[in-house]
Write an enzyme that holds these catalytic residues in place. Structure first.
Site, PDB file in Angstrom:
ATOM      1  N   CYS A 388       0.799  -1.050   0.158  1.00 45.51           N
ATOM      2  CA  CYS A 388       0.043   0.064   0.118  1.00 45.51           C
ATOM      3  C   CYS A 388       0.937   1.249  -0.068  1.00 45.51           C
ATOM      4  O   CYS A 388       1.252   1.667   1.053  1.00 45.51           O
ATOM      5  CB  CYS A 388      -0.912  -0.187   1.088  1.00 45.51           C
ATOM      6  SG  CYS A 388      -1.902  -1.400   1.303  1.00 45.51           S
ATOM      7  N   CYS A 389       1.338   1.672  -1.147  1.00 42.83           N
ATOM      8  CA  CYS A 389       2.318   2.581  -1.462  1.00 42.83           C
ATOM      9  C   CYS A 389       2.138   3.941  -1.225  1.00 42.83           C
ATOM     10  O   CYS A 389       2.954   5.032  -0.852  1.00 42.83           O
ATOM     11  CB  CYS A 389       3.302   2.290  -2.516  1.00 42.83           C
ATOM     12  SG  CYS A 389       2.202   2.701  -4.119  1.00 42.83           S
ATOM     13  N   ALA A 390       0.838   4.594  -1.532  1.00 45.36           N
ATOM     14  CA  ALA A 390       0.368   5.861  -1.692  1.00 45.36           C
ATOM     15  C   ALA A 390       0.647   6.524  -0.487  1.00 45.36           C
ATOM     16  O   ALA A 390       0.473   6.194   0.733  1.00 45.36           O
ATOM     17  CB  ALA A 390      -0.976   5.994  -2.025  1.00 45.36           C
ATOM     18  N   PRO A 391       1.211   7.820  -0.446  1.00 49.71           N
ATOM     19  CA  PRO A 391       1.728   8.851  -1.594  1.00 49.71           C
ATOM     20  C   PRO A 391       2.966   8.496  -2.073  1.00 49.71           C
ATOM     21  O   PRO A 391       3.426   9.441  -3.103  1.00 49.71           O
ATOM     22  CB  PRO A 391       1.274  10.130  -1.444  1.00 49.71           C
ATOM     23  CG  PRO A 391       1.896  10.115   0.078  1.00 49.71           C
ATOM     24  CD  PRO A 391       1.275   8.657   0.624  1.00 49.71           C
ATOM     25  N   GLY A 393       5.999   8.280  -0.141  1.00 47.59           N
ATOM     26  CA  GLY A 393       6.978   8.617   0.875  1.00 47.59           C
ATOM     27  C   GLY A 393       7.928   7.434   1.406  1.00 47.59           C
ATOM     28  O   GLY A 393       9.236   7.514   1.215  1.00 47.59           O
ATOM     29  N   ASP A 412      -0.628   0.097  -5.025  1.00 46.34           N
ATOM     30  CA  ASP A 412      -2.056   0.443  -4.411  1.00 46.34           C
ATOM     31  C   ASP A 412      -3.390   0.050  -5.269  1.00 46.34           C
ATOM     32  O   ASP A 412      -3.226   0.094  -6.338  1.00 46.34           O
ATOM     33  CB  ASP A 412      -1.638   1.929  -4.386  1.00 46.34           C
ATOM     34  CG  ASP A 412      -2.762   2.539  -3.282  1.00 46.34           C
ATOM     35  OD1 ASP A 412      -1.883   2.805  -2.044  1.00 46.34           O
ATOM     36  OD2 ASP A 412      -3.829   2.744  -3.210  1.00 46.34           O
ATOM     37  N   ASP A 439      -5.314  -5.286  -6.298  1.00 45.47           N
ATOM     38  CA  ASP A 439      -5.747  -5.461  -5.071  1.00 45.47           C
ATOM     39  C   ASP A 439      -4.807  -6.394  -4.248  1.00 45.47           C
ATOM     40  O   ASP A 439      -4.530  -7.360  -4.604  1.00 45.47           O
ATOM     41  CB  ASP A 439      -7.004  -6.208  -5.064  1.00 45.47           C
ATOM     42  CG  ASP A 439      -7.938  -6.396  -3.578  1.00 45.47           C
ATOM     43  OD1 ASP A 439      -7.196  -5.838  -2.468  1.00 45.47           O
ATOM     44  OD2 ASP A 439      -9.080  -6.819  -3.580  1.00 45.47           O
ATOM     45  N   ASP A 456       1.777  -1.161   4.849  1.00 45.65           N
ATOM     46  CA  ASP A 456       1.186   0.183   5.766  1.00 45.65           C
ATOM     47  C   ASP A 456      -0.212   0.092   5.547  1.00 45.65           C
ATOM     48  O   ASP A 456      -0.777   0.503   4.337  1.00 45.65           O
ATOM     49  CB  ASP A 456       1.782   1.244   5.148  1.00 45.65           C
ATOM     50  CG  ASP A 456       1.274   2.441   6.036  1.00 45.65           C
ATOM     51  OD1 ASP A 456       0.694   2.471   7.140  1.00 45.65           O
ATOM     52  OD2 ASP A 456       1.498   3.771   5.538  1.00 45.65           O
ATOM     53  N   CYS A 513      -1.261   3.662  11.221  1.00 50.62           N
ATOM     54  CA  CYS A 513      -1.478   4.724  11.860  1.00 50.62           C
ATOM     55  C   CYS A 513      -2.598   4.940  12.806  1.00 50.62           C
ATOM     56  O   CYS A 513      -3.346   5.742  13.069  1.00 50.62           O
ATOM     57  CB  CYS A 513      -1.410   6.048  10.834  1.00 50.62           C
ATOM     58  SG  CYS A 513      -2.804   6.138   9.859  1.00 50.62           S
TER      59      CYS A 513
END
Length: 644
Positions: A388-391, A393, A412, A439, A456, A513
C-alpha cells in the site's frame, strides 16, 4: 622593539587629577555668609548656604577676592586673622563660622596611589562638622525660609531618619534587615489579598473538595447547552477534580457514590470539552490510564512538527540544511535516531514550493513514517514489495536506502492515488520502482517471491487525529471491525508473498497509523496463528512495547517486541510497528482441517444418489403448478393445422 604588554597584568589606576574631589567647599562658602540677625533660628542647609553666598557675591558685599582654587587648604584663613576682624560678621557667629575639621579617611575599595606628577591621589574625604545643636533657621534676603526638610518628600524624610541607624551596621546585618523588610511586606500583601478576596479562597476550597453534580444539575446543564455554548473553563476544572478523585478513589470519593458514576461524568465532560464521540472515548479509556489519557487528548489538539526527509540520491543533509537556512528556514536535525530527517520550526518561504523541493532534494514526510522503513532495513539488490504505497514517501525512502539498485514493486488499490506516487518518484529520481494497481489481497497470485514486504495497512486513523479531527466523531465499532478484517486479509497476503528461503530477507513489516488494539495486536496475533512466522526486534531503540494482554484477551508473549508511538510521549503521530520473520513457505493447517478428512467416508465407489420423490405438501404444490402447463401445451397441439 617596543615593550611587550602582558595582558594578564593590569595596573591599578586611581582617579585623575581633574577627577579629584575638592576639599572644604563648605568651608570656603562660610566666609561669604551674612551675619545671623536673630537668635532662635535654624541653620541654613547646604543649598541655602550656596544660594546666600551667591547673592552676597552678586550684591558686592563681603570681602573682595576670589575663591581659591585647588585642594582642601585654599579655604583656610591666615593664622592672625579671626572672625572678628572681618567686616559684616558679629562675634556671635565666630564659632559657627569656624572652618570644619577635615579628616582624610580611605574608603573601602579606594586606593591611594601616586599620580604621574608625584602627588598623592585621595580616594575619599569625609567632612566632620561641629554643630552647636541650635534649631535656628536662617532667612535669606527675600525673607523665604530655606529649610531642607520642607523640600523633601515624606518617604525621603523616613529614609534620612533610618540612614544614621544603618551606618553603624555591617553589610550582613543590612542584608538581613532588607530580607526581613521584604518578608514583612510580602506578609502584609498576603494579608491584604486574603482580606480582599475571600471569594477566591472559597473557590480554592471548593476545587479541593470535588463533588459530583446531582442528576437535576446535569439536566439543567443539558438544557442550557442547547441554547448557549458550555462554559469550557468550568468543564475543564471539573475534569481535573474528577481525575484526582479517581486516582485516589478510596480516600477522596463521596459516600454512596460508585466509580462508574465518576467515570460516566468524566466521559461526558471530556466529550463536551474535546468533542469526541462516546464510543471513541470508551476505547481510549481502556487503552490509557486517566492522567495519560488527558495528555493524549491535549496532544491531539496541537499539530505535529513539520518534518522533511533528505533525498540522499541527490544531496546531503548538511548541504540541504544550509540551503534552506539561506532561504530563511529555521530548522534542526530530527533526532539521533534519524540520519536524514529535519524538523522545520518556521519558514519565510513555503516549504512545499522551494527550488530544492521541486528539484527533489527532500520529501515532506512525517517523522513516524520514517520508522517502518528503518525497521524493514532494505538491502541493495533485493526485490521488495510495498503493498500500500500511496503517496510514495516510504517507497522513495526504500529506494534511497537501496541506492536505486534491485527492484521495488509499488502497489496500491486506488488508481487515483497512484498519480501522486508516480509524480514523487519522478521528482525524487527513483529509477528502480515499478508501479502497479492491484488488490493487495489477490497479490500472491499475481506475483510473489519477494525478499521483504512492507504493509502500511489502511486503518481507522486514530493516531493522526491532529491531522484529521473528523476521526473524533465519525468512527464507530463497525468501522474498527471492518478495518481489522481487511488488515487480517492483507497481512496473510503479505506473508504469502515473501520467500522464506531468501538469503538476505524473508521479513515482513506491518504498520498502521492507529492505536486501537483491534487493528494492531489483535491482527498480529492472528497472523502468528495462521502462518509460519515469528516476531523479531524492530531495531528501533525507542517506543513503547505492545500489549500482551488487553482486558479479557491474552496475546502471544512475543508481542513485547512490537512498538507503539504516541503523540504525547514521542511528539509524532500515533503509530504501531511489528516485524515478522518467515521461516517456512508452507501454510500450516488448523486442527479442524486436519481432522476433517478422517471423519468423511470414502464415497468414490458408491452409485450416485437417486432423486427422491416429493412428498406431502411440496409434491401437491408441484403438481398444481405443472397441470396448467400441460393443458396449455395440449390445446396448442390441437390448434395446429396438419401438414399435407
Amino acid at each position: 622593539m617596543g615593550r611587550k604588554l602582558d595582558p594578564t597584568r593590569k595596573e591599578k589606576r586611581g582617579p585623575g587629577r581633574k577627577a579629584r574631589k575638592q576639599r572644604g567647599a563648605e568651608v570656603e562658602l562660610a566666609r561669604f555668609l551674612p551675619p545671623e540677625p536673630e537668635t532662635g533660628r535654624k541653620k541654613l542647609s547646604s543649598h541655602g548656604r550656596k544660594r546666600a553666598a551667591k547673592r552676597r557675591l552678586g550684591a558686592g558685599s563681603g570681602p573682595a577676592g576670589k575663591r581659591p582654587l585647588g585642594g582642601g587648604g585654599g579655604g583656610r584663613e591666615p593664622p592672625g586673622q579671626t572672625a572678628r576682624g572681618r567686616s559684616g560678621f558679629s562675634d556671635g557667629n565666630s564659632k559657627w563660622l569656624a572652618p570644619a575639621k577635615a579628616k582624610k579617611t580611605q574608603a573601602k575599595g579606594n586606593h591611594v596611589e601616586l599620580a604621574s606628577d608625584g602627588e598623592v591621589e585621595e580616594g575619599n574625604w569625609e567632612m566632620e562638622e561641629e554643630e552647636d545643636g541650635s534649631s535656628e533657621e536662617m532667612v535669606d534676603d527675600y525673607g523665604a525660609s530655606s529649610s531642607e526638610e520642607e523640600e523633601l518628600l515624606p518617604i525621603e524624610k523616613a529614609a534620612l531618619k533610618q540612614k544614621p541607624d544603618r551606618e553603624g551596621l555591617s553589610e550582613d546585618d543590612s542584608e538581613e534587615e532588607e530580607e526581613e523588610a521584604a518578608e514583612e511586606a510580602s506578609r502584609q500583601k498576603m494579608g491584604q489579598k486574603e482580606e480582599e478576596g475571600p471569594d477566591l479562597q472559597l473557590n480554592l476550597d471548593i476545587d479541593e473538595q470535588f463533588k459530583l453534580p446531582t442528576n437535576e444539575e446535569i439536566e439543567k446543564e443539558d438544557i442550557l447547552f442547547i441554547s448557549e455554548p458550555p462554559d469550557l473553563h468550568i468543564i475543564h476544572q471539573r475534569i481535573k477534580g474528577n481525575v484526582e478523585v479517581l486516582q485516589d478513589f478510596v480516600v477522596k470519593r463521596e459516600e454512596g457514590r460508585t466509580r462508574q458514576e465518576y467515570l460516566a461524568l468524566l466521559r461526558r465532560d471530556m466529550a463536551a470539552y474535546y468533542s469526541y464521540s462516546d464510543f471513541l472515548l470508551m476505547k481510549l479509556m481502556d487503552i490509557f490510564p486517566l492522567p495519560e489519557l488527558i495528555n493524549f487528548l491535549e496532544a491531539n489538539e496541537v499539530p505535529r512538527p513539520v518534518t522533511i526527509r533528505t533525498n540522499t540520491l541527490k544531496t546531503r543533509r548538511r548541504d540541504l540544511a544550509q540551503a534552506l537556512i539561506n532561504r530563511g528556514v529555521n530548522l534542526d536535525p530530527l533526532g539521533k535516531w534519524s540520519k536524514t530527517g529535519l524538523v522545520i520550526y518556521d519558514s519565510t518561504v513555503p516549504i512545499g514550493a522551494t527550488p530544492e523541493y521541486l528539484a527533489g532534494h527532500y520529501m515532506l514526510q512525517g517523522a513516524s513514517s520514517l520508522l517502518p522503513v528503518m525497521a524493514l532495513a532494505p538491502q541493495e539488490n533485493e526485490r521488495i514489495l510495498d503493498m500500500c504505497c500511496a503517496p510514495g514517501g516510504k517507497t522513495s525512502y526504500i529506494a534511497q536506502l537501496m541506492k536505486n539498485t534491485g527492484m521495488i514493486l509499488a502497489n496500491d488499490s486506488n488508481a487515483e492515488r497512484l498519480r501522486s506516487v508516480v509524480g514523487n518518484l519522478h521528482r525524487l529520481g527513483v529509477t528502480n520502482a515499478v508501479v502497479s494497481n492491484c488488490d493487495g489481497r489477490q497479490f500472491p497470485k499475481v506475483l510473489g517471491g519477494f525478499d521483504r514486504v512492507l504493509l502500511d495497512a489502511p486503518c481507522s486513523g486514530t493516531g493522526v487525529i491532529s491531522k484529521d479531527p473528523a476521526v473524533k466523531t465519525n468512527k464507530d465499532e463497525k468501522d474498527i471491525l471492518r478495518c481489522a478484517h481487511l488488515q487480517k486479509e492483507l497481512i496473510l497476503s503479505a506473508i504469502d508473498s515473501v520467500n522464506a528461503a531468501s538469503e538476505t530477507g524473508g521479513y515482513i513489516v506491518y504498520c498502521t497509523c492507529s492505536i486501537m488494539v483491534e487493528e494492531n495486536e489483535w491482527v498480529v496475533d492472528y497472523a502468528l496463528k495462521k502462518r509460519n512466522v515469528r516476531l523479531v526486534a524492530t531495531g528501533l531503540d525507542f517506543g513503547k512495547e505492545g500489549f500482551t494482554r488487553f482486558k479479557d484477551r491474552r496475546f502471544h508473549p512475543s508481542l513485547k517486541s512490537t512498538r507503539r508511538f504516541y503523540p504525547h510521549t514521542h511528539n509524532m503521530d500515533g503509530f504501531f510497528i511489528a516485524k515478522f520473520k518467515k521461516f517456512s513457505n508452507a501454510i500450516p493447517q488448523t486442527q479442524k482441517e486436519v481432522a476433517a478428512p478422517a471423519t468423511v467416508p470414502d464415497t468414490s465407489m458408491e452409485p450416485p444418489p437417486k432423486k427422491k420423490k416429493l412428498e406431502g405438501s411440496k409434491a401437491d404444490k408441484a403438481q398444481k403448478l405443472t397441470q396448467p402447463l400441460k393443458k396449455k401445451h395440449s390445446l396448442q397441439a390441437q390448434r395446429r393445422p396438419l401438414k399435407a
